[in-house]
Design a protein around this motif. Structure first.
Motif, PDB file in Angstrom:
ATOM      1  N   ASN A  74       0.810  -1.221   0.000  1.00 58.14           N
ATOM      2  CA  ASN A  74       0.000   0.000   0.000  1.00 58.14           C
ATOM      3  C   ASN A  74       0.843   1.270   0.000  1.00 58.14           C
ATOM      4  O   ASN A  74       0.374   2.359   0.322  1.00 58.14           O
ATOM      5  CB  ASN A  74      -0.933   0.018   1.224  1.00 58.14           C
ATOM      6  N   GLU A 391     -20.439   5.236   4.778  1.00 61.45           N
ATOM      7  CA  GLU A 391     -19.871   3.888   4.813  1.00 61.45           C
ATOM      8  C   GLU A 391     -20.828   2.908   4.147  1.00 61.45           C
ATOM      9  O   GLU A 391     -22.032   2.918   4.388  1.00 61.45           O
ATOM     10  CB  GLU A 391     -19.626   3.474   6.264  1.00 61.45           C
ATOM     11  N   ALA A 396     -18.567   4.357  -2.036  1.00 56.25           N
ATOM     12  CA  ALA A 396     -17.546   3.660  -1.256  1.00 56.25           C
ATOM     13  C   ALA A 396     -17.233   2.299  -1.873  1.00 56.25           C
ATOM     14  O   ALA A 396     -16.061   1.880  -1.920  1.00 56.25           O
ATOM     15  CB  ALA A 396     -18.006   3.501   0.180  1.00 56.25           C
ATOM     16  N   ARG A 397     -18.256   1.616  -2.373  1.00 58.17           N
ATOM     17  CA  ARG A 397     -18.028   0.302  -2.983  1.00 58.17           C
ATOM     18  C   ARG A 397     -17.237   0.408  -4.284  1.00 58.17           C
ATOM     19  O   ARG A 397     -16.516  -0.518  -4.660  1.00 58.17           O
ATOM     20  CB  ARG A 397     -19.371  -0.397  -3.223  1.00 58.17           C
ATOM     21  N   TYR A 398     -17.352   1.531  -4.953  1.00 56.23           N
ATOM     22  CA  TYR A 398     -16.557   1.753  -6.168  1.00 56.23           C
ATOM     23  C   TYR A 398     -15.097   2.096  -5.847  1.00 56.23           C
ATOM     24  O   TYR A 398     -14.258   2.163  -6.739  1.00 56.23           O
ATOM     25  CB  TYR A 398     -17.164   2.856  -7.025  1.00 56.23           C
ATOM     26  N   GLY A 399     -14.806   2.312  -4.563  1.00 59.35           N
ATOM     27  CA  GLY A 399     -13.427   2.543  -4.163  1.00 59.35           C
ATOM     28  C   GLY A 399     -13.085   3.969  -3.806  1.00 59.35           C
ATOM     29  O   GLY A 399     -11.926   4.270  -3.502  1.00 59.35           O
ATOM     30  N   LEU A 400     -14.049   4.874  -3.821  1.00 61.31           N
ATOM     31  CA  LEU A 400     -13.792   6.252  -3.429  1.00 61.31           C
ATOM     32  C   LEU A 400     -13.613   6.369  -1.929  1.00 61.31           C
ATOM     33  O   LEU A 400     -14.181   5.574  -1.162  1.00 61.31           O
ATOM     34  CB  LEU A 400     -14.942   7.161  -3.879  1.00 61.31           C
ATOM     35  N   ARG A 401     -12.842   7.348  -1.496  1.00 57.39           N
ATOM     36  CA  ARG A 401     -12.590   7.579  -0.069  1.00 57.39           C
ATOM     37  C   ARG A 401     -12.795   9.053   0.259  1.00 57.39           C
ATOM     38  O   ARG A 401     -12.672   9.918  -0.622  1.00 57.39           O
ATOM     39  CB  ARG A 401     -11.159   7.182   0.306  1.00 57.39           C
ATOM     40  N   ASP A 404     -10.599  12.177  -1.091  1.00 59.44           N
ATOM     41  CA  ASP A 404     -10.144  12.011  -2.472  1.00 59.44           C
ATOM     42  C   ASP A 404     -10.457  13.286  -3.244  1.00 59.44           C
ATOM     43  O   ASP A 404     -11.464  13.962  -2.981  1.00 59.44           O
ATOM     44  CB  ASP A 404     -10.866  10.839  -3.149  1.00 59.44           C
ATOM     45  N   ARG A 437      -5.117  11.005  -4.494  1.00 56.13           N
ATOM     46  CA  ARG A 437      -5.279  10.487  -3.136  1.00 56.13           C
ATOM     47  C   ARG A 437      -3.938  10.600  -2.419  1.00 56.13           C
ATOM     48  O   ARG A 437      -3.039   9.807  -2.651  1.00 56.13           O
ATOM     49  CB  ARG A 437      -5.755   9.039  -3.162  1.00 56.13           C
ATOM     50  N   LEU A 444     -10.441   5.493 -11.291  1.00 58.24           N
ATOM     51  CA  LEU A 444     -11.554   4.649 -10.888  1.00 58.24           C
ATOM     52  C   LEU A 444     -12.607   4.703 -12.003  1.00 58.24           C
ATOM     53  O   LEU A 444     -12.914   5.793 -12.512  1.00 58.24           O
ATOM     54  CB  LEU A 444     -12.164   5.112  -9.568  1.00 58.24           C
TER      55      LEU A 444
END
Length: 449
Positions: A74, A391, A396-401, A404, A437, A444
């Motif tokens: 990571n 949450e 969020a499931r697509y990977g965004l935080r 970002d 990020r 994404l």
């Protein structure tokens, strides 16, 4: 390839104009009537300054794959370093009493030290009053300036294609240089040089170091801030661009009052008026901004504008294209009423519109179903940041935080919620978000919508 290099203009043929076309312009010396622009330049050139800057900028370098194992799975993919830089440009004194200097944002961006040099060699430190990256305008203030000369600001709206112009700047750090040319075109947009484009095009010889310099008429009035060239090799090919003085003044007034540009929004979508649209609507017009959609609850909707209207004027000034309209609106501040002239059903009507503020925060689901659960707002350094993220949400499931920053969509940069909305509305199929990020950059892919 486009380059942000600022302008000096080469004017050939001006001597053939003679005195009949503009009798009040000082073409001739008193001594022997030799054709010359020297009397005018002696008045104007003291108001054009050289700008030198120092600072540091982030430089990102991709970490080779062979070294990544040192940082773990990571770990960062890029190495970020601060590197010092120096730069040269030009500027124009528009207010001698207050020491205000206009230049390009890209001349002073990231600078921690700014030095202004007058024509006579005297030097002063300067500070930044405000900047607008979207239009590439910056306002400086000379510290403890004395015996300054300001330029008279003209009305760029009165320019015509073929008018002679003169440019003054600091190409390649040579020192103050004067060149000349003509106005080649007006209202140039869609070039991808700036977000807001409504350029004066000229055949000026524009080169590196002239950014922020003056484009003046033959009677010495400032009608543009030289900004960019179009050239495949970085050199002049006779296509240069300047920010119109009317646009510059509107932005500078906001920078003085607020320290920033508080951009207004009309709330319409559309395109240029074409011959086909004019024929279909039976309109006796060749130029304008065709409204395809009026956004609900927008300033345009509240004022009574409708889809199918063609905007042909703002505050009495002619609108040539949708890009022209966008530049005019985004230059004006929020909360001030403006008059918009439209063609509707063959008749000319005028509406009073009060521009609203740009969206500063929005629930992202309104823009794209895959962004459900994210709240977006413009980021300070450009792009759109995710300020809140639910949450387990679709985003969020697509990977965004959270935190970002969306810097581009399908490789098109975005710096406001309105821009992001427009790009997503026009996207077809898969949407690729370029995300910043921390120190990493990634893509994404969203589906649906």
């Amino acid at each position: 390839m486009r380059f942000k290099l600022l302008a000096v203009i080469t004017l050939t043929g001006v001597l053939a104009l003679g005195t009949s076309a503009q009798a009040n312009i000082p073409f001739f010396s008193d001594k022997d009537e030799t054709p010359t622009l020297a009397p005018m330049l002696e008045e104007v050139t003291p108001a054009v300054v050289n700008i030198s800057v120092k600072g540091s900028r982030e430089v990102r370098q991709r970490i080779p794959d062979m070294f990544r194992f040192f940082f773990g799975p990571n770990g960062p993919r890029e190495q970020v370093q601060e590197r010092p830089f120096r730069g040269l440009g030009s500027g124009v004194i528009i207010d001698a009493e207050n020491g205000y200097v206009v230049t390009n944002n890209h001349v002073i961006e990231g600078a921690t030290e700014i030095l202004v040099t007058l024509k006579d060699g005297e030097q002063f430190d300067a500070e930044v009053i405000g900047t607008d990256a979207n239009s590439d305008i910056a306002l400086l203030k000379i510290k403890n300036g004395e015996n300054l000369t300001e330029v008279e600001i003209g009305r760029s709206r009165d320019l015509r294609v073929g008018d002679f112009v003169v440019a003054i700047g600091n190409p390649f750090g040579l020192g103050q240089t004067v060149t000349s040319g003509i106005v080649s075109a007006l209202g140039r947009s869609g070039l991808g040089i700036e977000e807001i484009e409504n350029f004066i095009q000229t055949d000026a010889a524009i080169n590196s170091g002239n950014s922020g310099g003056a484009l003046v008429t033959l009677d010495g009035q400032l009608i543009g801030i030289n900004t960019a060239i179009l050239g495949p090799t970085g050199g002049n090919i006779g296509i240069g661009f300047a920010i119109p003085s009317d646009m510059m003044q509107a932005l500078v007034q906001q920078l003085i009052e607020f320290g920033e540009v508080r951009r207004g929004v009309l709330g319409v979508r559309g395109n240029d008026l074409t011959a086909d649209i004019a024929e279909a609507l039976n309109l006796d017009a060749k130029q304008g901004a065709f409204i395809a959609e009026v956004l609900p609850e927008s300033a345009a909707a509240k004022a009574g504008l409708q889809s199918g209207d063609v905007i042909v004027g703002v505050n009495g000034e002619k609108i040539r294209s949708f890009g022209d309209l966008t530049a005019r609106v985004k230059t004006l501040g929020i909360g001030k009423p403006i008059n918009i002239t439209v063609l509707r059903d063959g008749d000319t009507q005028t509406f009073s519109v009060t521009l609203t503020a740009e969206e500063t925060s929005v629930e992202a689901e309104q823009l794209h179903p895959a962004l459900q659960g994210a709240t977006l707002a413009p980021a300070d350094g450009g792009g759109i940041t995710i300020t809140e993220l639910e949450e387990g949400s679709m985003a969020a499931r697509y990977g965004l935080r959270k935190d970002d920053i969306i810097v581009a969509v399908n490789r098109q940069g975005v710096n406001s919620v309105a821009e992001l909305r427009n790009v997503l509305d026009n996207a077809e199929g898969v949407v690729a978000l370029n995300i910043q990020r921390g120190n990493s950059s990634l893509y994404l892919v969203l589906r649906g919508g």
